[in-house]
Design an enzyme around this catalytic site. Structure first.
Site, PDB file in Angstrom:
ATOM      1  N   ARG A 119      29.235  38.131  65.350  1.00 49.58           N
ATOM      2  CA  ARG A 119      28.067  37.749  64.647  1.00 49.58           C
ATOM      3  C   ARG A 119      27.115  38.806  64.883  1.00 49.58           C
ATOM      4  O   ARG A 119      26.415  39.286  64.077  1.00 49.58           O
ATOM      5  CB  ARG A 119      27.832  36.472  64.882  1.00 49.58           C
ATOM      6  CG  ARG A 119      28.441  35.163  64.237  1.00 49.58           C
ATOM      7  CD  ARG A 119      28.152  33.708  64.392  1.00 49.58           C
ATOM      8  NE  ARG A 119      28.892  33.507  66.134  1.00 49.58           N
ATOM      9  CZ  ARG A 119      28.647  32.659  66.562  1.00 49.58           C
ATOM     10  NH1 ARG A 119      28.472  31.254  65.788  1.00 49.58           N
ATOM     11  NH2 ARG A 119      29.322  32.277  67.932  1.00 49.58           N
TER      12      ARG A 119
ATOM     13  N   LYS B  55      46.205  31.194  68.796  1.00 50.72           N
ATOM     14  CA  LYS B  55      45.862  30.656  69.837  1.00 50.72           C
ATOM     15  C   LYS B  55      47.089  29.604  70.460  1.00 50.72           C
ATOM     16  O   LYS B  55      47.790  29.007  70.117  1.00 50.72           O
ATOM     17  CB  LYS B  55      44.813  29.864  70.107  1.00 50.72           C
ATOM     18  CG  LYS B  55      43.773  31.241  69.888  1.00 50.72           C
ATOM     19  CD  LYS B  55      42.113  29.668  70.227  1.00 50.72           C
ATOM     20  CE  LYS B  55      40.766  30.707  71.016  1.00 50.72           C
ATOM     21  NZ  LYS B  55      40.647  31.403  69.808  1.00 50.72           N
TER      22      LYS B  55
END
Length: 243
Positions: free
Chosen positions: A215, A71
């Site tokens: 996850r 980013k």
């Protein structure tokens, strides 16, 4: 000018978020997942380990695609220099912050490799109250589409955005703009820090090119089986003439 989306095979449309503290843990996950994952996202936690580019190189040597998710956000000259260097590495996707038109244009002009640049719009962990706290009293979808159009105008190749906004982005930007969706929850919301989540099929039906999953695979009792199940969902959601 934005470049066309990467020509991804079906099995390359699942990107696993390799959120681990170091090289050994990263490679252990790659070995554990085997052929069930062909594309990996590496982010800030690995960068802090000092082993980031060792992992990137190891992934490339295993014929895996790499998504550099750092980013980048700085003055245009600094970001341009970073993109110019990074484009020399075997990287498929790289994120830049999507809130500065001049920086986005500089990044696009500096990208001379095959890497596709993705603008970060609104993090999937954020909702309208979070935007309001920043002085932006608007719905996330409106901000995301606005940022996507600005990124496209600056020459950025695509965006990373919630699957909830994939449809509006696709309608606004057309077919030749990459949409990568994190915050994917195959079994539905699970009460973690992700707010704007969708399932696998919805993301692709609405126009995503690829999804990022962490996850739901990492915490599964059998991660490779979980990844394979997601791959099956992706194939079912793609057009019949897809890869």
């Amino acid at each position: 000018m934005s470049r066309a989306p990467l020509p991804l095979a079906a099995h390359e449309r699942l990107i696993f978020a390799l959120d681990v503290p170091g090289h050994d843990e990263a490679i252990a996950w790659v070995d554990r997942l085997g052929d069930s994952v062909s594309f990996y996202k590496i982010g800030m936690e690995l960068l802090a380990s000092g082993e980031y580019f060792h992992v990137l190189d190891a992934l490339a040597k295993r014929d895996k695609r790499v998504f550099v998710d750092l980013k980048f956000f700085d003055i245009p000259a600094t970001v341009a220099g970073t993109i110019r260097r990074l484009a020399q590495w075997p990287v498929s996707y790289c994120t830049v912050h999507g809130w500065h038109a001049g920086m986005l244009q500089a990044a696009a002009e500096a990208n001379h490799g095959d890497m596709r640049l993705l603008a970060v719009t609104v993090l999937t962990s954020m909702g309208r109250p979070d935007l309001a706290a920043m002085g932006i009293d608007r719905e996330p979808v409106d901000v995301v589409v606005e940022r996507a159009l600005a990124a496209q105008a600056a020459g950025i190749d695509g965006v990373i955005a919630s699957g909830q906004e994939a449809g509006p982005i696709r309608r606004a930007t057309g077919p030749d703009f990459s949409i990568v969706c994190p915050g994917i929850r195959p079994g539905g919301p699970v009460g973690d820090d992700q707010q704007r989540t969708v399932g696998v099929a919805q993301a692709f039906t609405d126009g995503a090119d690829a999804i990022v999953v962490g996850r739901p695979i990492r915490q599964a009792s059998d991660p490779a089986a979980a990844a394979t199940a997601i791959q099956d969902e992706i194939r079912a959601a793609l057009p019949q003439n897809g890869n």
